[in-house]
Design an enzyme around this catalytic site. Sequence first.
Site, PDB file in Angstrom:
ATOM      1  N   GLY A  47      -1.319   2.324  -4.082  1.00 13.35           N
ATOM      2  CA  GLY A  47       0.220   2.364  -4.020  1.00 13.35           C
ATOM      3  C   GLY A  47       0.573   1.232  -3.152  1.00 13.35           C
ATOM      4  N   GLN A  52       6.190  -3.258   2.557  1.00 10.53           N
ATOM      5  CA  GLN A  52       4.839  -3.688   3.019  1.00 10.53           C
ATOM      6  C   GLN A  52       4.729  -5.283   2.933  1.00 10.53           C
ATOM      7  OE1 GLN A  52       2.698  -0.067   1.276  1.00 10.53           O
ATOM      8  NE2 GLN A  52       1.560  -0.698   2.856  1.00 10.53           N
ATOM      9  N   CYS A  95      -4.035   3.361   4.436  1.00 11.01           N
ATOM     10  CA  CYS A  95      -2.944   2.259   4.103  1.00 11.01           C
ATOM     11  C   CYS A  95      -3.062   1.061   4.269  1.00 11.01           C
ATOM     12  CB  CYS A  95      -2.029   2.882   5.133  1.00 11.01           C
ATOM     13  SG  CYS A  95      -0.283   2.002   5.150  1.00 11.01           S
ATOM     14  N   LEU A  96      -2.551   0.089   3.210  1.00 14.54           N
ATOM     15  CA  LEU A  96      -2.880  -1.207   3.261  1.00 14.54           C
ATOM     16  C   LEU A  96      -2.414  -1.933   4.486  1.00 14.54           C
ATOM     17  CD1 LEU A  96      -2.414  -1.976  -0.611  1.00 14.54           C
ATOM     18  CD2 LEU A  96      -4.585  -1.549   0.996  1.00 14.54           C
ATOM     19  N   HIS A 137       3.348   9.555   0.491  1.00 10.29           N
ATOM     20  CA  HIS A 137       3.022   8.423   1.498  1.00 10.29           C
ATOM     21  C   HIS A 137       3.967   7.268   1.347  1.00 10.29           C
ATOM     22  CE1 HIS A 137      -0.287   5.909   3.465  1.00 10.29           C
ATOM     23  NE2 HIS A 137       0.492   4.837   3.008  1.00 10.29           N
ATOM     24  N   GLU A 138       4.145   7.075   0.214  1.00  9.53           N
ATOM     25  CA  GLU A 138       4.716   5.592  -0.299  1.00  9.53           C
ATOM     26  C   GLU A 138       6.350   5.821   0.198  1.00  9.53           C
ATOM     27  OE1 GLU A 138       3.105   3.031  -0.716  1.00  9.53           O
ATOM     28  OE2 GLU A 138       1.324   3.970  -1.395  1.00  9.53           O
ATOM     29  N   HIS A 141       7.059   5.170   3.578  1.00  9.99           N
ATOM     30  CA  HIS A 141       7.119   4.010   4.081  1.00  9.99           C
ATOM     31  C   HIS A 141       8.776   3.325   4.004  1.00  9.99           C
ATOM     32  CE1 HIS A 141       3.357   2.087   4.520  1.00  9.99           C
ATOM     33  NE2 HIS A 141       2.844   2.630   3.445  1.00  9.99           N
TER      34      HIS A 141
END
Length: 175
Positions: A47, A52, A95-96, A137-138, A141
């Site tokens: 994702g 990000q 998480c990236l 999660h997204e 963000h």
Amino acid sequence: MAIREILTVPNPILKEVSKPVEGGVTDDVRALMDDMLETMYDAPGIGLAAIQIGVPLRVIVMDLAKEDEEPAPRYFVNPEIVETVEETQPYEEGCLSVPDIFDEVERSERCLIRYLDYKGNQVEEWAEGLYSVCIQHEMDHLEGTLFIDYLSRLKRSRAVEKVRKAQRNKVRANA
Ligand code: K1U
Ligand code: ZN
């Protein structure tokens, strides 16, 4: 299409609240989503939220297909969580923007989401399992919240320090 740089903690941009996309899903929005998907596949991840890569818009991409399955990209413009169930499930998240840190977060087992897809059509559907975990999660963000914000202060500061140190070493190695 282009691979963009993924911002990592403690970059303050990651704490920004993203703004809704105005004017529907235009070619510019689709170009952004194409770049995001390519960036996500390259990372690799499952994702990615626009913030990000430093774009404060309410846009998310995702692909939950397993390695032996055909790619199944999903696109979300102005997504909303309409309803959640009381039951929760724990999941070891990554998480990236917080690379190489994994920890358990408890989230709603299922959620009803509404969003515009790649073509601009409105979709409303229940997400469950990994889909539910990933969309929550997204969506976090988009509000400037990271999964490490659910951890203890000690775990969070250790995670940020570890990422900061790894970034420093990477810069030195490339100098
Ligand atoms: O938002 C992100 O930074 C992407 C993140 C999504 C996510 C993972 C796990 C739970 C919730 C949300 C990632 O993709 S982390 C990398 C990852 O999970 C993964 C990478 C390669 C193969 C399989 C998974
Ligand atoms: Zn993340």
